[in-house]
Design an enzyme around this catalytic site. Structure first.
Site, PDB file in Angstrom:
ATOM      1  N   ASP A   6       1.142  -1.259  -0.056  1.00  0.00           N
ATOM      2  CA  ASP A   6      -0.126   0.209   0.199  1.00  0.00           C
ATOM      3  C   ASP A   6       0.914   1.262   0.066  1.00  0.00           C
ATOM      4  OD1 ASP A   6      -2.331   1.729   0.318  1.00  0.00           O
ATOM      5  OD2 ASP A   6      -1.863   1.730   2.479  1.00  0.00           O
ATOM      6  N   SER A   7       0.291   2.274  -0.415  1.00  0.00           N
ATOM      7  CA  SER A   7       1.070   3.465   0.011  1.00  0.00           C
ATOM      8  C   SER A   7       1.401   4.021   1.376  1.00  0.00           C
ATOM      9  CB  SER A   7       0.254   4.683  -0.808  1.00  0.00           C
ATOM     10  OG  SER A   7      -1.032   4.822   0.189  1.00  0.00           O
ATOM     11  N   CYS A  69      -4.190  -1.154  -2.385  1.00  0.00           N
ATOM     12  CA  CYS A  69      -4.132   0.255  -2.301  1.00  0.00           C
ATOM     13  C   CYS A  69      -5.031   0.618  -3.934  1.00  0.00           C
ATOM     14  CB  CYS A  69      -2.899   0.799  -2.547  1.00  0.00           C
ATOM     15  SG  CYS A  69      -2.775   2.660  -3.054  1.00  0.00           S
ATOM     16  N   GLU A 148      -5.260   9.533   8.988  1.00  0.00           N
ATOM     17  CA  GLU A 148      -3.867   9.585   9.360  1.00  0.00           C
ATOM     18  C   GLU A 148      -3.819  10.275  10.565  1.00  0.00           C
ATOM     19  OE1 GLU A 148      -1.101   8.223   7.817  1.00  0.00           O
ATOM     20  OE2 GLU A 148      -2.207   7.245   6.025  1.00  0.00           O
ATOM     21  N   CYS A 180     -11.257   2.899  -0.941  1.00  0.00           N
ATOM     22  CA  CYS A 180      -9.922   3.437  -0.454  1.00  0.00           C
ATOM     23  C   CYS A 180      -9.809   2.589   1.072  1.00  0.00           C
ATOM     24  CB  CYS A 180     -10.081   4.817  -0.253  1.00  0.00           C
ATOM     25  SG  CYS A 180      -8.499   5.238   0.628  1.00  0.00           S
ATOM     26  N   HIS A 182      -8.290   3.428   3.367  1.00  0.00           N
ATOM     27  CA  HIS A 182      -8.418   4.177   4.709  1.00  0.00           C
ATOM     28  C   HIS A 182      -9.607   4.018   5.168  1.00  0.00           C
ATOM     29  CE1 HIS A 182      -4.269   5.363   4.003  1.00  0.00           C
ATOM     30  NE2 HIS A 182      -4.200   6.106   4.830  1.00  0.00           N
TER      31      HIS A 182
HETATM   32  N1  DGL Z   1      -4.146   3.482  -0.007  1.00  0.00           N
HETATM   33  C1  DGL Z   1      -4.674   4.695  -0.791  1.00  0.00           C
HETATM   34  C2  DGL Z   1      -6.148   4.039  -1.368  1.00  0.00           C
HETATM   35  O1  DGL Z   1      -6.500   3.168  -1.110  1.00  0.00           O
HETATM   36  C3  DGL Z   1      -5.012   5.941   0.011  1.00  0.00           C
HETATM   37  C4  DGL Z   1      -3.792   6.765   0.637  1.00  0.00           C
HETATM   38  C5  DGL Z   1      -3.098   7.318  -0.626  1.00  0.00           C
HETATM   39  O2  DGL Z   1      -3.866   8.283  -1.278  1.00  0.00           O
HETATM   40  O3  DGL Z   1      -2.268   6.827  -0.918  1.00  0.00           O
HETATM   41  O4  DGL Z   1      -6.460   4.901  -2.435  1.00  0.00           O
END
Ligand code: DGL
Length: 260
Positions: A6-7, A69, A148, A180, A182
């Site tokens: 993931d990011s 992600c 976050e 997403c 999050h």
């Molecule tokens: N993990 C990203 C997503 O699911 C969200 C966080 C980001 O923008 O990097 O889109």
């Protein structure tokens, strides 16, 4: 090992679902905290980062990978599937399948980052499967930073969630995909605000279920996945906010290891 990237730490919602559904399989996670967020970056940059994340996981022993992600999955999953010789899973397709299974009137809402919504991936894939389905998408760029920061119950967060969901509510969606990684952390705010009758789809369990079935049906791969050792959580930067979010997701302290 099963690789997950993931990011940042949001993809740990997928890792947590994997720990629950496949507790005997070892996971290797990579969160690209030094370069997060991906959701506001260009497709070219997201593709480059995604490739590097794959190389990291494979060089550390991953035998299959989950792109946890939505932003990366929406622009880079085709490229990754083509370039890397391992089974690749992503969070979008299982969520779509689940949404199509539960929708009562084919009115599906999708919320995600700007990159995910701009890619139109949900609408394209949903309509490939069911042409008559209507997809209503809403980018929610403020939600990732709020998660976050740990603002999961603040008045401001509730107001912003309501504001983002208003157009989808107005369109009468019967199903809402959390597009997403999050957003499962805000499910307790999203559910009541979109309305009791709307089915909320959390892609973390949808993808973990798909992986579980795949492993069960592919004994060769099943045997190649290690059971020994501990799950490893690597990141490209360690921050206090990330530590707190990780702990909140798992309900226990997570040792975030700096990837060299
Ligand atoms: N993990 C990203 C997503 O699911 C969200 C966080 C980001 O923008 O990097 O889109």
């Amino acid at each position: 090992m099963i690789g997950i990237f993931d990011s940042g730490v949001g993809g740990m919602t997928v890792a947590r679902a994997m720990e629950q559904l496949l507790p005997e399989k070892r996971l290797i996670y990579f969160g690209d905290l030094a370069r997060t967020p991906y959701g506001s970056k260009s497709p070219q940059t997201i593709c480059r980062y995604s490739r590097q994340n794959m190389e990291f996981l494979l060089s550390h022993g991953a035998k299959m990978v989950i792109i946890a992600c939505n932003s990366a999955a929406s622009v880079a999953s085709d490229l990754i599937e083509k370039e890397f010789p391992v089974p690749v899973f992503e969070v979008i397709t299982p969520a779509i399948m689940k949404a199509l299974e539960v929708t009562s009137g084919n009115r599906i809402g999708v919320i995600g980052t700007r990159a995910t919504i701009k890619s139109n991936i949900y609408e394209t894939k949903i309509q490939q499967i069911r042409q008559e389905a209507k997809v209503f998408s809403q980018p929610c760029p403020l939600l990732v930073p709020l998660v976050e920061e740990g603002w999961l119950n603040k008045r401001e967060t509730k107001m912003i969630v309501r504001r983002y969901l208003h157009p989808l509510k107005h369109k009468g969606v019967d199903t809402l995909v959390l597009g997403c990684t999050h957003y499962p952390l805000l499910k307790h705010l999203i559910g009541p605000r979109i309305g009791k009758r709307v089915q909320v789809i959390d892609s973390s369990f949808a993808v973990a279920n798909e992986v579980k079935n795949f492993v069960r049906d592919n004994p060769d791969i099943e045997r190649s996945l290690s059971r020994d050792g501990e799950n490893k959580y690597y990141v490209s930067d360690v921050t206090d906010a990330a530590r707190m979010t990780a702990q909140r997701i798992f309900g226990r302290k997570i040792d975030l290891v700096m990837a060299q």
